[in-house]
Design an enzyme around this catalytic site. Structure first.
Site, short mmCIF file in Angstrom:
data_model
loop_
_atom_site.label_atom_id
_atom_site.label_comp_id
_atom_site.label_asym_id
_atom_site.label_seq_id
_atom_site.Cartn_x
_atom_site.Cartn_y
_atom_site.Cartn_z
N CYS A 99 0.80 -1.22 0.00
CA CYS A 99 0.00 0.00 0.00
C CYS A 99 0.85 1.29 0.00
O CYS A 99 1.43 1.62 -1.02
CB CYS A 99 -0.99 -0.04 1.15
SG CYS A 99 -2.40 1.03 0.87
N HIS A 195 -3.38 -5.64 2.32
CA HIS A 195 -3.07 -5.80 3.73
C HIS A 195 -3.73 -7.10 4.17
O HIS A 195 -4.35 -7.79 3.39
CB HIS A 195 -3.69 -4.68 4.56
CG HIS A 195 -3.22 -3.32 4.23
ND1 HIS A 195 -2.04 -2.80 4.70
CD2 HIS A 195 -3.78 -2.33 3.49
CE1 HIS A 195 -1.92 -1.55 4.28
NE2 HIS A 195 -2.95 -1.24 3.54
N1 GLN Z 1 -1.93 6.81 2.23
C1 GLN Z 1 -2.13 5.96 1.11
C2 GLN Z 1 -3.51 6.07 0.48
O1 GLN Z 1 -4.45 6.40 1.15
C3 GLN Z 1 -1.81 4.52 1.49
C4 GLN Z 1 -2.73 3.99 2.54
C5 GLN Z 1 -2.33 2.64 3.07
O2 GLN Z 1 -1.15 2.30 3.18
N2 GLN Z 1 -3.33 1.88 3.50
O3 GLN Z 1 -3.66 5.83 -0.71
#
Ligand code: GLN
Length: 249
Positions: A99, A195
């Site tokens: 992510c 995740h």
């Molecule tokens: N901040 C990033 C987004 O919102 C990644 C979020 C995350 O790692 N879950 O796209």
């Protein structure tokens, strides 16, 4: 072929206090366990802001997910190790980036609050768009016989510019909610929005990455199969719940 008891894997966990959403750290626990169960030694080194990262001593690097705020903090730090990181990737070093970490592998991540420059290791880019892509996700990936399952939550949409995706989306949004693809694979780099954490839920992917890391270090290896009946049952349950019947497309 070398005995597994003579083998050792060293995992580098980059900035665990900033990049670690939805149990991304569980990926480390899974890799360590699956090595130890096979008699392969395993060690994890955590790197925090300001630490010097010696990629030469690492076999696997993990970058977890983070909020935009945390990504921005890490971003400047990554710039300092960009050259070494790139050499490691080009030398077939294994990287798992989830992510926020995945987004930072690319050229940039553009948000309403400004653009973060990425590591530029891959020709991909991410742009924040209206609404977040949140929920369970299931993929068909060439890296695993069983479908890959996970959970996604991101505001950024990632564009691959011709790079190879990790998988085809069977359920969920994926890279941008439109292309039908998720994640990226380049050499031994895996970038993904999944995740969950990714590896305990998808042990085939874990073993794929361990094998790549061991092959790079020791040449050809063949990992002993483990008893993954529980993991497979959980996977089947999720697939039946969201994809129903046909998983062959
Ligand atoms: N901040 C990033 C987004 O919102 C990644 C979020 C995350 O790692 N879950 O796209």
């Amino acid at each position: 072929m070398r005995r597994t008891s003579d083998m050792k894997i060293t995992i580098g966990h980059l900035y665990p206090d900033l990049l670690n959403l939805y149990g991304d750290r569980g990926n480390i626990a899974c890799m360590m366990r699956r090595c130890l169960w096979r008699g392969i030694q395993a060690e994890t080194i955590e790197f925090h802001m300001g630490d010097c990262v010696d990629f030469k001593e690492l076999d696997i690097v993990l970058l977890g997910g983070g909020s935009d705020r945390e990504q921005r903090i890490v971003c400047g730090e990554l710039k300092k190790i960009q050259g070494q990181f790139q050499d490691y990737v080009e030398d077939n070093g294994v990287v798992i980036a989830v992510c926020g970490g995945y987004q930072l592998l690319g050229k940039y991540y553009r948000t309403d609050a400004g653009t973060m420059e990425g590591l530029n290791l891959l020709d991909i880019c991410t742009e924040q768009e209206e609404g977040r892509l949140i929920g369970n996700i299931i993929l068909k990936s060439g890296l695993s016989k069983t479908p890959v399952v996970g959970f996604e939550n991101h505001g950024g949409r990632t564009y691959l510019n011709g790079c190879r995706p990790f998988g085809k989306v069977l359920f969920g949004a994926g890279n941008d909610g439109r292309s039908g693809y998720e994640g990226v694979v380049y050499k031994n780099v895996l970038g993904t929005y999944l995740h969950g954490p990714l590896l305990p839920k998808n042990p085939e992917i874990c073993d794929y990455l361990l094998e790549k890391a061991l092959e790079r270090k020791y040449g050809e290896v063949s990992l002993r199969k483990l008893d993954d009946r529980l993991e497979r049952a959980a996977n089947e349950f999720i697939c039946r719940r969201f994809v129903k019947g046909n998983l062959s497309h």
